[in-house]
Design an enzyme around this catalytic site. Structure first.
Site, PDB file in Angstrom:
ATOM      1  N   LYS A  87       0.853  -1.193   0.000  1.00 37.21           N
ATOM      2  CA  LYS A  87       0.000   0.000   0.000  1.00 37.21           C
ATOM      3  C   LYS A  87       0.889   1.243   0.000  1.00 37.21           C
ATOM      4  O   LYS A  87       1.749   1.410   0.879  1.00 37.21           O
ATOM      5  CB  LYS A  87      -0.866  -0.039   1.259  1.00 37.21           C
ATOM      6  CG  LYS A  87      -2.227   0.589   1.103  1.00 37.21           C
ATOM      7  CD  LYS A  87      -3.051   0.246   2.334  1.00 37.21           C
ATOM      8  CE  LYS A  87      -4.340   1.005   2.384  1.00 37.21           C
ATOM      9  NZ  LYS A  87      -5.014   0.856   3.672  1.00 37.21           N
TER      10      LYS A  87
HETATM   11  C1  E4P Z   1      -8.287   2.032   3.566  1.00 36.94           C
HETATM   12  O1  E4P Z   1      -7.538   1.225   3.114  1.00 36.94           O
HETATM   13  C2  E4P Z   1      -8.208   2.600   4.917  1.00 36.94           C
HETATM   14  O2  E4P Z   1      -7.518   1.676   5.738  1.00 36.94           O
HETATM   15  C3  E4P Z   1      -9.542   2.790   5.565  1.00 36.94           C
HETATM   16  O3  E4P Z   1     -10.606   2.344   4.787  1.00 36.94           O
HETATM   17  C4  E4P Z   1      -9.734   4.106   6.235  1.00 36.94           C
HETATM   18  O4  E4P Z   1     -11.000   4.104   6.843  1.00 36.94           O
HETATM   19  P1  E4P Z   1     -11.421   5.174   7.957  1.00 36.94           P
HETATM   20  O5  E4P Z   1     -11.667   6.466   7.244  1.00 36.94           O
HETATM   21  O6  E4P Z   1     -12.664   4.597   8.558  1.00 36.94           O
HETATM   22  O7  E4P Z   1     -10.258   5.271   8.905  1.00 36.94           O
END
Ligand code: E4P
Length: 225
Positions: A87
């Site tokens: 990522k």
């Molecule tokens: C995506 O990969 C992120 O880890 C995640 O969806 C962020 O979500 P949040 O806005 O609920 O922290």
């Protein structure tokens, strides 16, 4: 449509895996910190444990923000398991790192995407997944699902193979809206997937079926007696 769970909690991941509909996991540094996972060895062991729990697609995020370090980290994370998807954040060096890692056959999930232009860059660089954060846009009164729809449309125009991974999904309506506009993947807490089960008419109908069955059984037992 693929279902990913957005958590680093092994119990939650196992619960989703046991349901039989899980396609992957996304994590981020905040989610890892929430589980108290720090230090390179512990982090690697935790990613390995997640990979051993699910069939594929475990997003592991780099911490660095410059090209050389992101590439070093990405190559190292990818060695943990074939299921790892590296990522990378949507920043200038991140785009370069996506291009490099993808050219080496490593799957990349481009994260922290909040605009169609960013999604276009991620696809051009060869990301396997792009993660627009729907919930965080909704949090600032911006239409999250409109962005998902726009990205799906742009990718279709040019037959990009990058999959649209709708992230920051907070509830079932988000998930359904993403399905309606053709997101390839959603990532959300396990409780959101489980909440898809709920309907009062299902509960009421099942209670009725079981009660009718029981009454019929009791009646036939009395007839025999
Ligand atoms: C995506 O990969 C992120 O880890 C995640 O969806 C962020 O979500 P949040 O806005 O609920 O922290």
């Amino acid at each position: 449509m693929k279902f990913f769970v957005d958590t680093a909690n092994l119990k939650e991941i196992q619960e989703a895996q046991d349901l039989g509909v899980l396609d992957g996991v996304t994590t981020n540094p905040s989610l890892m910190a929430k589980e108290g996972i720090t230090g390179e060895d512990k982090v690697r062991a935790h990613y390995k444990a997640i990979c051993d729990t699910v069939d594929d697609n475990v997003s592991a995020e780099v911490i660095s923000t410059n090209f050389d370090e992101m590439v070093r980290e990405g190559l190292s994370l990818a060695k943990i398991d074939d299921k790892i998807v590296v990522k990378i954040p949507m920043i200038k060096d991140g785009v370069k790192a996506i291009k490099y890692l993808s050219s080496q056959g490593i799957r990349v999930n481009c994260t922290l995407v909040f605009s169609a232009g960013q999604a276009l860059l991620a696809a051009k660089a060869g990301a396997s997944y792009v993660s627009p954060f729907m919930g965080r846009l909704d949090d600032i009164s911006t239409d999250g699902v409109a962005l998902i729809q726009q990205i799906v449309h742009i990718y279709q125009n040019f037959s990009f193979e990058t999959e649209v991974l709708a992230a920051s999904i907070r509830h079932t309506m988000h998930l359904i809206q993403c399905a309606e506009v053709g997101a390839d993947v959603v990532t959300c807490p396990t409780k959101v997937i489980l909440a898809l089960l709920n309907h009062p008419l299902t509960d009421k109908g099942l209670a009725q079926f079981l009660s009718d069955h029981k009454k019929a059984q009791e009646a036939s037992a009395q007839t025999v007696a």
